[in-house]
Design an enzyme around this catalytic site. Structure first.
Site, PDB file in Angstrom:
ATOM      1  N   GLY A  15       0.833  -1.217   0.000  1.00 20.10           N
ATOM      2  CA  GLY A  15       0.000   0.000   0.000  1.00 20.10           C
ATOM      3  C   GLY A  15       0.857   1.253   0.000  1.00 20.10           C
ATOM      4  N   THR A 148       5.329   1.716   5.571  1.00 21.06           N
ATOM      5  CA  THR A 148       3.927   1.329   5.716  1.00 21.06           C
ATOM      6  C   THR A 148       3.250   2.319   6.638  1.00 21.06           C
ATOM      7  OG1 THR A 148       2.319  -0.210   6.653  1.00 21.06           O
ATOM      8  CG2 THR A 148       4.545  -0.456   7.461  1.00 21.06           C
ATOM      9  N   ASP A 150       0.852   1.558   8.323  1.00 25.08           N
ATOM     10  CA  ASP A 150       0.364   0.781   9.479  1.00 25.08           C
ATOM     11  C   ASP A 150       1.354   0.750  10.646  1.00 25.08           C
ATOM     12  OD1 ASP A 150      -1.835   0.295   7.961  1.00 25.08           O
ATOM     13  OD2 ASP A 150      -1.489  -1.848   7.677  1.00 25.08           O
ATOM     14  N   MET A 194      -7.515   3.458   8.925  1.00 27.39           N
ATOM     15  CA  MET A 194      -6.873   2.251   8.394  1.00 27.39           C
ATOM     16  C   MET A 194      -5.987   1.557   9.427  1.00 27.39           C
ATOM     17  SD  MET A 194      -5.740   2.954   4.496  1.00 27.39           S
ATOM     18  CE  MET A 194      -6.860   2.690   3.127  1.00 27.39           C
ATOM     19  N   GLY A 195      -5.539   0.384   9.083  1.00 27.86           N
ATOM     20  CA  GLY A 195      -4.678  -0.392   9.977  1.00 27.86           C
ATOM     21  C   GLY A 195      -5.347  -1.727  10.212  1.00 27.86           C
ATOM     22  N   ARG A 196      -4.908  -2.684   9.442  1.00 22.21           N
ATOM     23  CA  ARG A 196      -5.577  -3.977   9.402  1.00 22.21           C
ATOM     24  C   ARG A 196      -5.411  -4.753  10.703  1.00 22.21           C
ATOM     25  NH1 ARG A 196      -2.830  -5.666   5.010  1.00 22.21           N
ATOM     26  NH2 ARG A 196      -4.251  -5.023   3.382  1.00 22.21           N
ATOM     27  N   GLU A 251     -10.197   0.089  11.297  1.00 26.71           N
ATOM     28  CA  GLU A 251     -10.924  -0.779  10.348  1.00 26.71           C
ATOM     29  C   GLU A 251     -10.807  -2.248  10.730  1.00 26.71           C
ATOM     30  OE1 GLU A 251      -9.043  -0.530   6.454  1.00 26.71           O
ATOM     31  OE2 GLU A 251      -7.128  -1.247   7.226  1.00 26.71           O
ATOM     32  N   GLN A 306      -5.909   9.526   4.132  1.00 27.56           N
ATOM     33  CA  GLN A 306      -4.973   9.398   5.267  1.00 27.56           C
ATOM     34  C   GLN A 306      -3.586   8.926   4.830  1.00 27.56           C
ATOM     35  OE1 GLN A 306      -6.323   6.021   8.004  1.00 27.56           O
ATOM     36  NE2 GLN A 306      -7.778   5.896   6.319  1.00 27.56           N
TER      37      GLN A 306
HETATM   38  O1  F6P Z   1      -0.575  -0.908   3.375  1.00 28.31           O
HETATM   39  C1  F6P Z   1      -1.391  -0.822   4.464  1.00 28.31           C
HETATM   40  C2  F6P Z   1      -2.796  -0.437   4.083  1.00 28.31           C
HETATM   41  O2  F6P Z   1      -2.879   0.900   3.731  1.00 28.31           O
HETATM   42  C3  F6P Z   1      -3.749  -0.801   5.221  1.00 28.31           C
HETATM   43  O3  F6P Z   1      -3.811   0.143   6.228  1.00 28.31           O
HETATM   44  C4  F6P Z   1      -5.046  -1.027   4.493  1.00 28.31           C
HETATM   45  O4  F6P Z   1      -5.858  -1.914   5.180  1.00 28.31           O
HETATM   46  C5  F6P Z   1      -4.584  -1.621   3.214  1.00 28.31           C
HETATM   47  O5  F6P Z   1      -3.269  -1.183   3.004  1.00 28.31           O
HETATM   48  C6  F6P Z   1      -5.418  -1.269   2.029  1.00 28.31           C
HETATM   49  O6  F6P Z   1      -4.861  -1.874   0.920  1.00 28.31           O
HETATM   50  P1  F6P Z   1      -5.264  -1.594  -0.578  1.00 28.31           P
HETATM   51  O7  F6P Z   1      -4.929  -0.187  -0.900  1.00 28.31           O
HETATM   52  O8  F6P Z   1      -4.444  -2.559  -1.344  1.00 28.31           O
HETATM   53  O9  F6P Z   1      -6.729  -1.853  -0.671  1.00 28.31           O
END
Ligand code: F6P
Length: 412
Positions: A15, A148, A150, A194-196, A251, A306
């Site tokens: 990302g 990242t 995250d 965000m932040g999986r 999220e 963000q």
């Molecule tokens: O790289 C981290 C991130 O931005 C996360 O915070 C988010 O859940 C994910 O990537 C989203 O990914 P994409 O842009 O591939 O949908």
């Protein structure tokens, strides 16, 4: 360590962030300003990471950036200027043809230095590639350069790209709190961040605590199981004393049984790394709160801004990102390989860091969670200690160059 003379290639993966191009700029500066002592002749860029590399989709960055002015604009350009991918290299034994193809390309372009800017999944690529090049005796220095939003990479105090997103989040939350305070009618605003797997970004909503500023009334991170009953109980108490409640949620928050809160609204799909693509957590809570309290409820998903809001990037973040990119070039020319560059915090006040590196196999595929002492006992906010730790990272603003009223970007 003997001098390894050849060309270098750099790629971006995973990302995007507001600072990943600053790291790319650091690598370019490192090469053009000769941080390698004459070892690297030409710097190439792979488009869309290893995915593009396998298709020989390569650009000559030494040529493209012969005008140094473009490099400083690159530092203020969001997203990934080389394009990105979410491709994981196969296990060596299961995909030898992929690695053979890569070696063929490296030989064709005489590539002896490989820089990969990415997160924990991308470090897996760095680890596998270093292993394969060693196994087949192809001399190449392979370095991971962290990024990242995250902030979930282990082995580094924090990750380039996180601080700019954190600055955007802390700022935007403050603005949302201002806006929500105007009416006297009861209302709840839920903001999804965000932040999986790790809650660092959501925790950033609490940064103003460090100086007695206003923060969301409730903050929920994925590090703690989300309990709907406790959430409603806390909301009820707050609504009794103030009309406007602001809630920040990651999220990635899940119930105790492991189900994502957003699953109530259905999850779109799974990416190639096997990660669920999350979103809709705030929306799911909006509906639940409306049903329970019958008051006005609004959900906001901070979504892409963000991670691409370069106009409010953290100067500290951008400077560190450039530094880490440059340091990667220097380290590689000195013989470092199979390592990820790291940022080590020397002190918080005054804020001081050193750049170093660590074995990438200790970092790949691992997740650094928000530490226990940074989350309050009830699991519905962050501690002052957390805010004080994060505060130095968001300091400083870039002198952004504008054209026609809009920040300038470089498109490669
Ligand atoms: O790289 C981290 C991130 O931005 C996360 O915070 C988010 O859940 C994910 O990537 C989203 O990914 P994409 O842009 O591939 O949908």
């Amino acid at each position: 360590m003997s001098k390894l003379i050849g060309n270098a290639i750099v790629g971006q993966s995973g990302g995007p962030t507001a600072a990943i191009n600053a790291t790319l700029a650091g690598v370019i500066r490192g090469v053009l300003e000769n941080a390698h002592g004459g070892s690297i002749k030409t710097l190439y860029g792979m488009r869309n990471g290893v995915e593009g590399l396998l298709k020989e989709n390569i650009v000559n960055l030494s040529e493209f950036f012969s005008d140094m002015d473009n490099i400083s604009i690159l530092e203020q350009t969001p997203a990934a200027a080389l394009g990105s991918c979410r491709k994981k290299l196969p296990k060596i034994d299961e995909g030898r043809e992929t690695y053979e193809k890569l070696i063929e390309i490296f030989q064709k372009y005489d590539i002896r230095y490989f820089f990969y800017i990415g997160g924990n999944d991308s470090m897996d690529t760095v680890a596998k590639l270093s292993e394969y090049t060693k196994e087949c005796d192809y001399e190449m220095r392979v370095i991971g350069v962290p990024k990242t939003i995250d902030n979930d990479l282990v082995g580094t105090d924090h990750t380039p790209g996180f601080a700019s997103a954190a600055k955007y989040i802390a700022t935007t939350m403050t603005e949302i709190i201002r806006d929500c305070a105007v009416y006297t009618t009861k209302a709840v605003t839920v903001v999804e961040i965000m932040g999986r797997d790790a809650g660092w970004l959501t925790a950033s909503a609490g940064i103003p605590k460090a100086f007695g500023g206003e923060v969301p009334d409730l903050i929920y991170l994925p590090e703690r199981a989300f309990n709907k009953d406790e959430f409603f109980a806390d909301l009820k108490v707050i609504l009794e004393v103030k009309p406007n409640v602001v809630v920040a949620v990651s999220e990635g928050i899940r119930f105790a049984d492991g189900t994502y809160v957003c699953e109530g609204f259905g999850i779109a799909s799974t990416d190639v790394f096997g990660h669920k693509q999350l979103s809709g957590t705030a929306k799911a809570l909006e509906v639940a709160i409306k049903n329970e309290f019958g008051c006005k409820v609004r959900s906001i998903e901070l979504n892409l801004p963000q991670r691409c809001a370069s106009h409010i990037a953290s100067k500290t973040d951008i400077e560190e990102s450039v530094l880490v990119g440059k340091a990667a070039v220097k380290a590689a020319s000195e013989g470092v390989t199979r390592q990820m560059m790291t940022i080590e915090r020397v002190s918080t006040n005054p804020y001081k860091v050193d750049v170093s590196h660590r074995d990438v196999s200790e970092i790949a595929n691992k997740v650094k969670h928000v530490s226990d002492e940074f989350i309050n006992e009830r699991g519905n906010s962050v501690t002052d200690e957390c805010a004080r730790y994060l505060l130095p990272l968001i300091q400083g603003e870039l002198d952004v160059k504008y054209e026609n009223g809009i920040p300038k970007h470089v498109i490669i």
